[in-house]
Design a protein around this motif. Structure first.
Motif, PDB file in Angstrom:
ATOM      1  N   ILE A  81       0.864  -1.186   0.000  1.00 32.61           N
ATOM      2  CA  ILE A  81       0.000   0.000   0.000  1.00 32.61           C
ATOM      3  C   ILE A  81       0.897   1.230   0.000  1.00 32.61           C
ATOM      4  O   ILE A  81       1.694   1.445   0.922  1.00 32.61           O
ATOM      5  CB  ILE A  81      -0.936   0.019   1.222  1.00 32.61           C
ATOM      6  CG1 ILE A  81      -1.826  -1.236   1.245  1.00 32.61           C
ATOM      7  CG2 ILE A  81      -1.785   1.283   1.224  1.00 32.61           C
ATOM      8  CD1 ILE A  81      -2.743  -1.367   0.054  1.00 32.61           C
ATOM      9  N   ASN A  82       0.785   2.038  -1.042  1.00 39.37           N
ATOM     10  CA  ASN A  82       1.610   3.242  -1.166  1.00 39.37           C
ATOM     11  C   ASN A  82       0.750   4.489  -0.974  1.00 39.37           C
ATOM     12  O   ASN A  82      -0.341   4.604  -1.543  1.00 39.37           O
ATOM     13  CB  ASN A  82       2.271   3.288  -2.547  1.00 39.37           C
ATOM     14  CG  ASN A  82       3.229   2.132  -2.765  1.00 39.37           C
ATOM     15  OD1 ASN A  82       4.119   1.899  -1.947  1.00 39.37           O
ATOM     16  ND2 ASN A  82       3.061   1.397  -3.860  1.00 39.37           N
ATOM     17  N   LEU A  83       1.244   5.420  -0.172  1.00 33.38           N
ATOM     18  CA  LEU A  83       0.535   6.677   0.085  1.00 33.38           C
ATOM     19  C   LEU A  83       0.999   7.735  -0.906  1.00 33.38           C
ATOM     20  O   LEU A  83       2.183   7.806  -1.249  1.00 33.38           O
ATOM     21  CB  LEU A  83       0.804   7.159   1.514  1.00 33.38           C
ATOM     22  CG  LEU A  83       0.603   6.136   2.648  1.00 33.38           C
ATOM     23  CD1 LEU A  83       0.799   6.812   3.997  1.00 33.38           C
ATOM     24  CD2 LEU A  83      -0.754   5.474   2.572  1.00 33.38           C
ATOM     25  N   ASP A  84       0.061   8.571  -1.345  1.00 30.03           N
ATOM     26  CA  ASP A  84       0.420   9.644  -2.272  1.00 30.03           C
ATOM     27  C   ASP A  84      -0.548  10.817  -2.116  1.00 30.03           C
ATOM     28  O   ASP A  84      -1.317  10.880  -1.138  1.00 30.03           O
ATOM     29  CB  ASP A  84       0.441   9.143  -3.714  1.00 30.03           C
ATOM     30  CG  ASP A  84      -0.874   8.492  -4.131  1.00 30.03           C
ATOM     31  OD1 ASP A  84      -1.927   8.884  -3.594  1.00 30.03           O
ATOM     32  OD2 ASP A  84      -0.854   7.585  -4.984  1.00 30.03           O
ATOM     33  N   HIS A 250      -7.606   2.608  -1.278  1.00 29.25           N
ATOM     34  CA  HIS A 250      -6.472   1.783  -1.713  1.00 29.25           C
ATOM     35  C   HIS A 250      -6.874   0.359  -2.102  1.00 29.25           C
ATOM     36  O   HIS A 250      -5.997  -0.479  -2.355  1.00 29.25           O
ATOM     37  CB  HIS A 250      -5.413   1.739  -0.604  1.00 29.25           C
ATOM     38  CG  HIS A 250      -4.730   3.052  -0.371  1.00 29.25           C
ATOM     39  ND1 HIS A 250      -3.773   3.558  -1.221  1.00 29.25           N
ATOM     40  CD2 HIS A 250      -4.880   3.987   0.617  1.00 29.25           C
ATOM     41  CE1 HIS A 250      -3.352   4.732  -0.769  1.00 29.25           C
ATOM     42  NE2 HIS A 250      -4.008   5.016   0.355  1.00 29.25           N
ATOM     43  N   HIS A 251      -8.174   0.080  -2.085  1.00 30.45           N
ATOM     44  CA  HIS A 251      -8.691  -1.209  -2.562  1.00 30.45           C
ATOM     45  C   HIS A 251      -8.129  -2.401  -1.778  1.00 30.45           C
ATOM     46  O   HIS A 251      -7.542  -3.320  -2.344  1.00 30.45           O
ATOM     47  CB  HIS A 251      -8.387  -1.393  -4.059  1.00 30.45           C
ATOM     48  CG  HIS A 251      -8.795  -0.240  -4.904  1.00 30.45           C
ATOM     49  ND1 HIS A 251     -10.127   0.104  -5.110  1.00 30.45           N
ATOM     50  CD2 HIS A 251      -8.047   0.685  -5.583  1.00 30.45           C
ATOM     51  CE1 HIS A 251     -10.178   1.166  -5.896  1.00 30.45           C
ATOM     52  NE2 HIS A 251      -8.937   1.551  -6.191  1.00 30.45           N
ATOM     53  N   PHE A 252      -8.302  -2.353  -0.456  1.00 27.45           N
ATOM     54  CA  PHE A 252      -7.991  -3.532   0.344  1.00 27.45           C
ATOM     55  C   PHE A 252      -9.176  -3.841   1.254  1.00 27.45           C
ATOM     56  O   PHE A 252     -10.073  -3.003   1.443  1.00 27.45           O
ATOM     57  CB  PHE A 252      -6.697  -3.346   1.157  1.00 27.45           C
ATOM     58  CG  PHE A 252      -6.739  -2.256   2.202  1.00 27.45           C
ATOM     59  CD1 PHE A 252      -7.284  -2.486   3.467  1.00 27.45           C
ATOM     60  CD2 PHE A 252      -6.201  -1.002   1.932  1.00 27.45           C
ATOM     61  CE1 PHE A 252      -7.304  -1.481   4.435  1.00 27.45           C
ATOM     62  CE2 PHE A 252      -6.217   0.008   2.885  1.00 27.45           C
ATOM     63  CZ  PHE A 252      -6.776  -0.240   4.139  1.00 27.45           C
ATOM     64  N   ASN A 253      -9.214  -5.029   1.793  1.00 27.91           N
ATOM     65  CA  ASN A 253     -10.309  -5.475   2.648  1.00 27.91           C
ATOM     66  C   ASN A 253     -10.316  -4.657   3.952  1.00 27.91           C
ATOM     67  O   ASN A 253      -9.288  -4.589   4.637  1.00 27.91           O
ATOM     68  CB  ASN A 253     -10.145  -6.965   2.965  1.00 27.91           C
ATOM     69  CG  ASN A 253     -11.382  -7.563   3.591  1.00 27.91           C
ATOM     70  OD1 ASN A 253     -12.054  -6.925   4.405  1.00 27.91           O
ATOM     71  ND2 ASN A 253     -11.703  -8.798   3.227  1.00 27.91           N
ATOM     72  N   PRO A 254     -11.462  -4.056   4.313  1.00 29.14           N
ATOM     73  CA  PRO A 254     -11.512  -3.273   5.560  1.00 29.14           C
ATOM     74  C   PRO A 254     -11.167  -4.088   6.803  1.00 29.14           C
ATOM     75  O   PRO A 254     -10.770  -3.511   7.825  1.00 29.14           O
ATOM     76  CB  PRO A 254     -12.967  -2.782   5.614  1.00 29.14           C
ATOM     77  CG  PRO A 254     -13.433  -2.815   4.202  1.00 29.14           C
ATOM     78  CD  PRO A 254     -12.726  -3.977   3.560  1.00 29.14           C
ATOM     79  N   GLU A 255     -11.320  -5.427   6.716  1.00 27.16           N
ATOM     80  CA  GLU A 255     -10.980  -6.290   7.846  1.00 27.16           C
ATOM     81  C   GLU A 255      -9.490  -6.590   7.916  1.00 27.16           C
ATOM     82  O   GLU A 255      -9.028  -7.203   8.880  1.00 27.16           O
ATOM     83  CB  GLU A 255     -11.759  -7.608   7.746  1.00 27.16           C
ATOM     84  CG  GLU A 255     -13.273  -7.444   7.763  1.00 27.16           C
ATOM     85  CD  GLU A 255     -13.762  -6.812   9.055  1.00 27.16           C
ATOM     86  OE1 GLU A 255     -13.206  -7.151  10.117  1.00 27.16           O
ATOM     87  OE2 GLU A 255     -14.689  -5.981   9.007  1.00 27.16           O
ATOM     88  N   ASP A 256      -8.758  -6.161   6.907  1.00 24.81           N
ATOM     89  CA  ASP A 256      -7.315  -6.423   6.856  1.00 24.81           C
ATOM     90  C   ASP A 256      -6.587  -5.382   7.721  1.00 24.81           C
ATOM     91  O   ASP A 256      -6.300  -4.271   7.273  1.00 24.81           O
ATOM     92  CB  ASP A 256      -6.838  -6.365   5.408  1.00 24.81           C
ATOM     93  CG  ASP A 256      -5.387  -6.815   5.254  1.00 24.81           C
ATOM     94  OD1 ASP A 256      -4.732  -7.046   6.281  1.00 24.81           O
ATOM     95  OD2 ASP A 256      -4.930  -6.928   4.103  1.00 24.81           O
ATOM     96  N   LYS A 257      -6.285  -5.761   8.944  1.00 26.45           N
ATOM     97  CA  LYS A 257      -5.653  -4.826   9.881  1.00 26.45           C
ATOM     98  C   LYS A 257      -4.175  -4.585   9.581  1.00 26.45           C
ATOM     99  O   LYS A 257      -3.560  -3.693  10.154  1.00 26.45           O
ATOM    100  CB  LYS A 257      -5.787  -5.356  11.317  1.00 26.45           C
ATOM    101  CG  LYS A 257      -7.211  -5.634  11.758  1.00 26.45           C
ATOM    102  CD  LYS A 257      -8.065  -4.384  11.758  1.00 26.45           C
ATOM    103  CE  LYS A 257      -9.472  -4.672  12.282  1.00 26.45           C
ATOM    104  NZ  LYS A 257     -10.335  -3.472  12.234  1.00 26.45           N
TER     105      LYS A 257
END
Length: 416
Positions: A81-84, A250-257
């Protein structure tokens, strides 16, 4: 008006009744002393725990990209996951609680000046960064990064005191050039930061760091301050909503901590405040209990004092003394004793707190100071407690003394 004869009589009475005077004074001194010790200890614990937050804003939240641990909508796990810039825009539009949004680019670089060299954190930030981190520029030591530095991608740096000590020694650092991984930076300021971390650090313009060390794209972290969250429950709810917002972006699962890391300073602060409020309440209960014990002791001694002096009161009335004069003499004696011994107790209590505070500030006590720091007390609180004791003693002595002075002289002189 100052009555020398009355004060001579009071001192004569005190000298005649040394044990009674000592017991009254000791009750007052001990009550005030223990009250001061308890409150200063509570303040020391609070200050020590608060120092662990450093100068960073207690209502800040910082997050950074990690790797996903779950596949999601065609995206594989272990995706970075990259921040921009999209994060900044999204937070401004979708997170109303956030303000002072500041991206960060973190690097550890080899820095040198002349023959001196070391490894230092070189952090790319924006001019808003001090609002989230609480850093300040030392007096007459330059400035922080400004908008022109950001726009022009200047190679300038604001350094901390440790950086100065290692690289510049005794030389004034402002305007000097140092080398970081082969590139030169001009020192434009020296900052102070209340933090447990005591290592070399330099702040440079975010755009400069992005161009030189980030390939012109993205951020390592983003930090912002929060408003409108007063309880742990509200904060937990916000953090969950924020994670969902980032998951959508960022298109990841909200449960993915594990997809993003979050350091919620406000959550830690609210938890600490909750714990300390419980400790503080407990300390105040014990402190007030100590004061009540002192009040009871003073009251009992005043009752005994008046009873012992009933015969004396009768003799003085028979000799023509006015009841108001007798009453004033007894109460003035009580005020004098409680004031003197109360001051002694307050002086010892406050002084002990200041002594411990000065010891904790000496070199080598840094670890202790992270738990217990500046155990002092507001003198006004101690004076208020002393006045409560004095007032209680006066009230306790006033009513039996009034009763005694109303007894006819003959009956009063018969009292054993």
């Amino acid at each position: 008006m100052f009555d020398l004869d009355k004060w001579a009589e009071i001192f004569a009475t005190i000298k005649k009744n040394k044990l009674r005077t000592f017991l009254t004074g000791f009750s007052v001194s001990w009550g005030i002393f223990m009250f001061c010790i308890l409150l200063s200890s509570g303040n020391g614990l609070k200050n020590g725990m608060m120092s662990n937050f450093g100068s960073r804003s207690v209502n800040s939240l910082e997050y950074w990209g990690r790797r996903t641990s779950m596949p999601h909508k065609g995206f594989p796990e272990r995706r970075r996951i990259n921040l921009d810039e999209k994060d900044i825009v999204h937070i401004k539009n979708r997170v109303p609680e956030a303000s002072n949004i500041t991206p960060i680019i973190d690097n550890n670089l080899n820095v040198s000046y002349g023959i001196n060299n070391t490894s230092s954190k070189v952090v790319g930030v924006t001019p808003d960064y001090p609002k989230t981190n609480g850093i300040t520029i030392k007096d007459n030591q330059g400035r922080f990064i400004n908008d022109l530095d950001i726009r022009d991608k200047r190679k300038v740096a604001v350094i901390n005191s440790r950086f100065c000590e290692v690289l510049f020694k005794d030389e004034p650092p402002i305007g000097k050039l140092f080398i970081a991984n082969g590139l030169s930076y001009t020192v434009i300021g020296v900052f102070e930061e209340d933090s447990w971390e005591d290592s070399e650090k330099a702040y440079i313009p975010l755009t400069t760091a992005q161009a030189l060390y980030q390939g012109g794209y993205g951020y390592d972290d983003i930090v912002f301050t929060l408003s409108g969250l007063e309880t742990e429950k509200e904060n937990e709810s916000f953090e969950e909503r924020f994670r969902i917002e980032m998951a959508g972006l960022h298109h990841f699962n909200p449960e993915d901590k594990r997809a993003i890391g979050i350091w919620n300073q406000l959550q830690n602060y609210l938890q600490f405040i909750g714990i300390f409020n419980g400790i503080s309440t407990f300390i105040w209960i014990i402190g007030v209990g100590t004061l009540i014990a002192g009040i009871i002791s003073v009251s009992n001694i005043m009752l005994i004092t008046v009873r012992e002096r009933t015969r004396e009161i009768g003799i003085r009335k028979a000799l023509g003394a006015k009841p108001s004069s007798i009453l004033a003499s007894i109460l003035m004696e009580s005020v004098f004793i409680t004031a003197v011994f109360g001051y002694v107790g307050m002086f010892l209590g406050v002084g002990l707190g200041e002594l411990v505070s000065s010891i904790l500030e000496t070199p080598g006590m840094e670890e202790v100071s992270q738990v217990f720091k500046s155990p002092t007390i507001d003198v006004n609180v101690a004076i208020g407690a002393m006045l409560i004791l004095m007032t209680s003693g006066l009230i306790a002595g006033y009513f039996p003394a009034m009763k005694a002075v109303k007894i006819p002289p003959v009956e009063a002189m018969r009292t054993e």
